[in-house]
Design a protein around this motif. Sequence first.
Motif, PDB file in Angstrom:
ATOM      1  N   PHE A 177     -18.565  -7.398 -71.734  1.00 19.75           N
ATOM      2  CA  PHE A 177     -17.151  -7.453 -71.358  1.00 19.75           C
ATOM      3  C   PHE A 177     -16.260  -6.947 -72.500  1.00 19.75           C
ATOM      4  N   ILE A 178     -16.491  -7.455 -73.695  1.00 20.53           N
ATOM      5  CA  ILE A 178     -15.683  -7.019 -74.855  1.00 20.53           C
ATOM      6  C   ILE A 178     -15.835  -5.521 -75.066  1.00 20.53           C
ATOM      7  N   ARG A 179     -17.032  -5.012 -74.948  1.00 21.32           N
ATOM      8  CA  ARG A 179     -17.284  -3.575 -75.153  1.00 21.32           C
ATOM      9  C   ARG A 179     -16.604  -2.734 -74.069  1.00 21.32           C
ATOM     10  N   GLN A 180     -16.703  -3.176 -72.822  1.00 25.05           N
ATOM     11  CA  GLN A 180     -16.205  -2.380 -71.701  1.00 25.05           C
ATOM     12  C   GLN A 180     -14.697  -2.491 -71.493  1.00 25.05           C
ATOM     13  N   PHE A 181     -14.122  -3.668 -71.749  1.00 21.15           N
ATOM     14  CA  PHE A 181     -12.728  -3.898 -71.385  1.00 21.15           C
ATOM     15  C   PHE A 181     -11.758  -4.052 -72.558  1.00 21.15           C
ATOM     16  N   THR A 182     -12.241  -3.841 -73.780  1.00 15.59           N
ATOM     17  CA  THR A 182     -11.349  -3.857 -74.942  1.00 15.59           C
ATOM     18  C   THR A 182     -11.723  -2.685 -75.848  1.00 15.59           C
ATOM     19  N   GLN A 183     -10.877  -2.446 -76.819  1.00 13.83           N
ATOM     20  CA  GLN A 183     -11.147  -1.425 -77.831  1.00 13.83           C
ATOM     21  C   GLN A 183     -11.633  -2.057 -79.134  1.00 13.83           C
ATOM     22  N   ALA A 184     -12.149  -3.297 -79.063  1.00 12.75           N
ATOM     23  CA  ALA A 184     -12.601  -3.997 -80.266  1.00 12.75           C
ATOM     24  C   ALA A 184     -13.649  -3.167 -81.005  1.00 12.75           C
ATOM     25  N   ASP A 185     -13.572  -3.230 -82.325  1.00 14.23           N
ATOM     26  CA  ASP A 185     -14.535  -2.522 -83.165  1.00 14.23           C
ATOM     27  C   ASP A 185     -15.794  -3.335 -83.387  1.00 14.23           C
ATOM     28  N   GLY A 186     -15.678  -4.654 -83.248  1.00 12.12           N
ATOM     29  CA  GLY A 186     -16.832  -5.496 -83.487  1.00 12.12           C
ATOM     30  C   GLY A 186     -16.589  -6.919 -83.042  1.00 12.12           C
ATOM     31  N   ILE A 187     -17.609  -7.738 -83.253  1.00 11.13           N
ATOM     32  CA  ILE A 187     -17.516  -9.148 -82.902  1.00 11.13           C
ATOM     33  C   ILE A 187     -17.991 -10.009 -84.054  1.00 11.13           C
ATOM     34  N   ILE A 188     -17.530 -11.253 -84.017  1.00 14.41           N
ATOM     35  CA  ILE A 188     -18.048 -12.334 -84.845  1.00 14.41           C
ATOM     36  C   ILE A 188     -18.655 -13.323 -83.865  1.00 14.41           C
ATOM     37  N   SER A 189     -19.812 -13.870 -84.213  1.00 17.64           N
ATOM     38  CA  SER A 189     -20.413 -14.919 -83.400  1.00 17.64           C
ATOM     39  C   SER A 189     -21.388 -15.712 -84.253  1.00 17.64           C
ATOM     40  N   SER A 190     -21.588 -16.944 -83.861  1.00 24.41           N
ATOM     41  CA  SER A 190     -22.622 -17.757 -84.497  1.00 24.41           C
ATOM     42  C   SER A 190     -23.918 -17.706 -83.685  1.00 24.41           C
ATOM     43  N   LYS A 191     -23.897 -16.955 -82.593  1.00 26.73           N
ATOM     44  CA  LYS A 191     -25.040 -16.909 -81.686  1.00 26.73           C
ATOM     45  C   LYS A 191     -25.849 -15.625 -81.874  1.00 26.73           C
ATOM     46  N   PRO A 192     -27.088 -15.738 -82.351  1.00 30.81           N
ATOM     47  CA  PRO A 192     -27.914 -14.560 -82.619  1.00 30.81           C
ATOM     48  C   PRO A 192     -28.065 -13.618 -81.419  1.00 30.81           C
ATOM     49  N   ALA A 193     -28.190 -14.151 -80.207  1.00 33.28           N
ATOM     50  CA  ALA A 193     -28.369 -13.289 -79.028  1.00 33.28           C
ATOM     51  C   ALA A 193     -27.146 -12.399 -78.800  1.00 33.28           C
ATOM     52  N   LEU A 194     -25.950 -12.921 -79.076  1.00 35.02           N
ATOM     53  CA  LEU A 194     -24.735 -12.129 -78.896  1.00 35.02           C
ATOM     54  C   LEU A 194     -24.633 -11.043 -79.970  1.00 35.02           C
TER      55      LEU A 194
END
Length: 191
Positions: A81-98
């Motif tokens: 969703f973040i990749r397809q519907f935003t122009q975000a360059d990256g993510i932060i997560s505590s979840k290895p699968a994400l």
Amino acid sequence: MSLTLSEFIEYSDSYPVIPSIKNEEWLREALKVENPVVYVIYGDICNIGSIVDTLKQAGKKVIVHIDLIVGLAPKEVSVDFIRQFTQADGIISSKPALIKRAKMLGLFTIQRYHIYDVMAYRNVEKLIKTSDPDIIEFMPAGLTKGIAYLTEGVQRPFTASGMILDKEDIINALNIGVIAVSTTNKPLWDC
């Protein structure tokens, strides 16, 4: 990928304090700071696209803390969703699968670890091998002794966040090898 590891490190050399924004007021303030990298730690599935768009229009590199976006589940489809519907360059997560999914989709990745006991501390190296993040971030940043120990065992760039109370906390973190510090402490954004 809109943001590379080498670019992130280069930006961190010049701007070691990364604004971490948690509401619309802080969004407006982040538009005024020189640091080209901004963390977004608020929003929901209805407004995250416009939050990212506003920052991108100002020339910012935007990294979304996906775990904190209301309406997104801790599942790989949320990264899609973040990749397809935003122009975000990256993510932060505590979840290895994400983190793993984001890397597959070409997003810049920061895996955040909350160091709250020895067991969490000892799992870091194992989890990093699973998800292969671009950057590792430790919380709270005030645990400089523990972070210094961890940086010896893992061959990745590190950032730190949480409990940044003053400029001394930033200096202490940078002195142990952390490349940048993210903070919601607005008076420190221009340090």
